[in-house]
Write a protein that holds these residues in place. Structure first.
Motif, PDB file in Angstrom:
ATOM      1  N   ASN A  19       0.827  -1.126   0.077  1.00 38.47           N
ATOM      2  CA  ASN A  19      -0.141   0.009  -0.065  1.00 38.47           C
ATOM      3  C   ASN A  19       0.848   1.224   0.136  1.00 38.47           C
ATOM      4  O   ASN A  19       0.310   2.079  -0.636  1.00 38.47           O
ATOM      5  N   GLN A  20       1.909   1.270   0.838  1.00 39.00           N
ATOM      6  CA  GLN A  20       2.828   2.374   0.713  1.00 39.00           C
ATOM      7  C   GLN A  20       3.578   2.688  -0.534  1.00 39.00           C
ATOM      8  O   GLN A  20       3.466   3.747  -0.922  1.00 39.00           O
ATOM      9  N   LEU A  21       4.037   1.577  -1.209  1.00 39.91           N
ATOM     10  CA  LEU A  21       4.587   1.770  -2.369  1.00 39.91           C
ATOM     11  C   LEU A  21       3.479   2.309  -3.640  1.00 39.91           C
ATOM     12  O   LEU A  21       4.033   3.116  -4.127  1.00 39.91           O
ATOM     13  N   ILE A  22       2.478   1.491  -3.514  1.00 35.94           N
ATOM     14  CA  ILE A  22       1.244   2.334  -4.416  1.00 35.94           C
ATOM     15  C   ILE A  22       0.993   3.739  -4.327  1.00 35.94           C
ATOM     16  O   ILE A  22       0.981   4.530  -5.270  1.00 35.94           O
ATOM     17  N   GLU A  23       1.081   4.095  -2.908  1.00 38.93           N
ATOM     18  CA  GLU A  23       0.954   5.490  -2.488  1.00 38.93           C
ATOM     19  C   GLU A  23       1.900   6.258  -3.090  1.00 38.93           C
ATOM     20  O   GLU A  23       1.721   7.548  -3.786  1.00 38.93           O
ATOM     21  N   ASP A  24       3.284   6.048  -2.850  1.00 43.65           N
ATOM     22  CA  ASP A  24       4.405   6.600  -3.236  1.00 43.65           C
ATOM     23  C   ASP A  24       4.388   6.767  -4.760  1.00 43.65           C
ATOM     24  O   ASP A  24       4.733   7.739  -5.405  1.00 43.65           O
ATOM     25  N   ALA A  25       3.968   5.800  -5.502  1.00 42.83           N
ATOM     26  CA  ALA A  25       3.920   5.804  -6.831  1.00 42.83           C
ATOM     27  C   ALA A  25       2.787   6.842  -7.474  1.00 42.83           C
ATOM     28  O   ALA A  25       3.102   7.522  -8.345  1.00 42.83           O
ATOM     29  N   TYR A  26       1.604   6.803  -6.947  1.00 41.85           N
ATOM     30  CA  TYR A  26       0.693   7.782  -7.286  1.00 41.85           C
ATOM     31  C   TYR A  26       0.943   9.108  -7.226  1.00 41.85           C
ATOM     32  O   TYR A  26       1.037  10.234  -7.791  1.00 41.85           O
ATOM     33  N   ASN A  27       1.862   9.464  -5.964  1.00 41.62           N
ATOM     34  CA  ASN A  27       2.284  10.627  -5.498  1.00 41.62           C
ATOM     35  C   ASN A  27       3.506  11.222  -6.377  1.00 41.62           C
ATOM     36  O   ASN A  27       3.660  12.385  -6.766  1.00 41.62           O
ATOM     37  N   LEU A  28       4.149  10.384  -6.792  1.00 36.30           N
ATOM     38  CA  LEU A  28       5.327  10.689  -7.789  1.00 36.30           C
ATOM     39  C   LEU A  28       4.929  10.594  -9.334  1.00 36.30           C
ATOM     40  O   LEU A  28       5.577  11.319 -10.184  1.00 36.30           O
ATOM     41  N   ARG A  29       3.648  10.315  -9.658  1.00 34.03           N
ATOM     42  CA  ARG A  29       3.258  10.348 -10.985  1.00 34.03           C
ATOM     43  C   ARG A  29       3.647  11.448 -11.735  1.00 34.03           C
ATOM     44  O   ARG A  29       4.097  11.709 -13.006  1.00 34.03           O
ATOM     45  N   GLN A  30       3.102  12.728 -11.038  1.00 32.86           N
ATOM     46  CA  GLN A  30       3.203  14.001 -11.724  1.00 32.86           C
ATOM     47  C   GLN A  30       4.782  14.607 -11.579  1.00 32.86           C
ATOM     48  O   GLN A  30       5.066  15.371 -12.534  1.00 32.86           O
ATOM     49  N   SER A  31       5.501  14.280 -10.522  1.00 35.47           N
ATOM     50  CA  SER A  31       6.869  15.102 -10.667  1.00 35.47           C
ATOM     51  C   SER A  31       7.959  14.096 -11.264  1.00 35.47           C
ATOM     52  O   SER A  31       8.910  14.615 -12.015  1.00 35.47           O
ATOM     53  N   ASP A  32       7.826  12.518 -10.998  1.00 35.93           N
ATOM     54  CA  ASP A  32       9.125  11.623 -11.389  1.00 35.93           C
ATOM     55  C   ASP A  32       8.639  10.442 -11.970  1.00 35.93           C
ATOM     56  O   ASP A  32       8.182   9.540 -11.269  1.00 35.93           O
ATOM     57  N   HIS A  33       8.175  10.410 -13.341  1.00 39.75           N
ATOM     58  CA  HIS A  33       7.833   9.196 -13.950  1.00 39.75           C
ATOM     59  C   HIS A  33       8.559   8.019 -13.818  1.00 39.75           C
ATOM     60  O   HIS A  33       7.975   6.962 -13.356  1.00 39.75           O
ATOM     61  N   ALA A  34       9.820   7.955 -13.746  1.00 41.68           N
ATOM     62  CA  ALA A  34      10.933   6.809 -13.565  1.00 41.68           C
ATOM     63  C   ALA A  34      10.477   6.389 -12.265  1.00 41.68           C
ATOM     64  O   ALA A  34      10.482   5.161 -12.172  1.00 41.68           O
ATOM     65  N   LEU A  35      10.774   7.080 -11.259  1.00 39.23           N
ATOM     66  CA  LEU A  35      10.415   6.785  -9.617  1.00 39.23           C
ATOM     67  C   LEU A  35       9.278   6.162  -9.634  1.00 39.23           C
ATOM     68  O   LEU A  35       9.134   5.137  -8.846  1.00 39.23           O
ATOM     69  N   ASP A  37       7.250   4.780 -11.674  1.00 39.82           N
ATOM     70  CA  ASP A  37       7.193   3.329 -12.290  1.00 39.82           C
ATOM     71  C   ASP A  37       7.974   2.322 -11.599  1.00 39.82           C
ATOM     72  O   ASP A  37       7.607   1.252 -11.537  1.00 39.82           O
ATOM     73  N   PHE A  38       9.113   2.600 -11.041  1.00 39.66           N
ATOM     74  CA  PHE A  38      10.011   1.702 -10.206  1.00 39.66           C
ATOM     75  C   PHE A  38       9.131   1.308  -8.868  1.00 39.66           C
ATOM     76  O   PHE A  38       9.267   0.281  -8.582  1.00 39.66           O
ATOM     77  N   SER A  39       8.362   2.385  -8.359  1.00 38.39           N
ATOM     78  CA  SER A  39       7.753   2.121  -7.137  1.00 38.39           C
ATOM     79  C   SER A  39       6.617   1.056  -7.496  1.00 38.39           C
ATOM     80  O   SER A  39       6.198   0.036  -6.837  1.00 38.39           O
ATOM     81  N   GLU A  40       6.033   1.548  -8.659  1.00 37.82           N
ATOM     82  CA  GLU A  40       4.765   0.212  -9.101  1.00 37.82           C
ATOM     83  C   GLU A  40       5.401  -1.347  -9.270  1.00 37.82           C
ATOM     84  O   GLU A  40       4.926  -2.101  -9.064  1.00 37.82           O
ATOM     85  N   TYR A  41       6.697  -1.025 -10.031  1.00 38.43           N
ATOM     86  CA  TYR A  41       7.326  -2.283 -10.240  1.00 38.43           C
ATOM     87  C   TYR A  41       7.651  -3.080  -8.770  1.00 38.43           C
ATOM     88  O   TYR A  41       7.340  -4.110  -8.807  1.00 38.43           O
ATOM     89  N   LYS A  42       8.044  -2.391  -7.815  1.00 39.73           N
ATOM     90  CA  LYS A  42       8.469  -3.185  -6.651  1.00 39.73           C
ATOM     91  C   LYS A  42       7.010  -3.541  -5.829  1.00 39.73           C
ATOM     92  O   LYS A  42       6.942  -4.496  -5.425  1.00 39.73           O
ATOM     93  N   ALA A  43       6.258  -3.005  -6.118  1.00 37.47           N
ATOM     94  CA  ALA A  43       4.725  -3.010  -5.610  1.00 37.47           C
ATOM     95  C   ALA A  43       4.120  -4.486  -6.221  1.00 37.47           C
ATOM     96  O   ALA A  43       3.654  -5.266  -5.615  1.00 37.47           O
ATOM     97  N   THR A  44       4.311  -4.423  -7.559  1.00 33.37           N
ATOM     98  CA  THR A  44       3.819  -5.634  -8.327  1.00 33.37           C
ATOM     99  C   THR A  44       4.829  -6.883  -7.849  1.00 33.37           C
ATOM    100  O   THR A  44       3.819  -8.032  -7.645  1.00 33.37           O
ATOM    101  N   LYS A  45       5.865  -6.729  -7.428  1.00 36.54           N
ATOM    102  CA  LYS A  45       6.865  -7.954  -6.946  1.00 36.54           C
ATOM    103  C   LYS A  45       6.321  -8.235  -5.664  1.00 36.54           C
ATOM    104  O   LYS A  45       6.143  -9.387  -5.350  1.00 36.54           O
TER     105      LYS A  45
END
Length: 65
Positions: A19-35, A37-45
């Motif tokens: 849940n924390q990684l998904i929230e981080d990915a959502y918050n970073l979506r506007q400012s840092d796309h690469a980060l 995506d990486f957070s979403e990847y870790k959340a998927t794992k």
């Protein structure tokens, strides 16, 4: 504490981390796309690990019955 309880505790910790990684990915979506995506990847794992643990818990409960 039996094995099933340990698996449940681990699953709870993994869900919190997921849940924390998904929230981080959502918050970073506007400012840092690469980060993001990486957070979403870790959340998927982690989601894969959660699903695996749910399968193990389900099977261990069936064997105990």
């Amino acid at each position: 504490m039996n094995n099933s309880d340990q698996l449940l505790k681990k699953r709870i910790k993994l869900k919190q981390k997921y849940n924390q990684l998904i929230e981080d990915a959502y918050n970073l979506r506007q400012s840092d796309h690469a980060l993001s995506d990486f957070s979403e990847y870790k959340a998927t794992k982690i989601l894969y690990k959660i699903n695996k643990l749910e399968f193990l818990v389900r099977n261990s409960n069936r064997q105990q019955q």
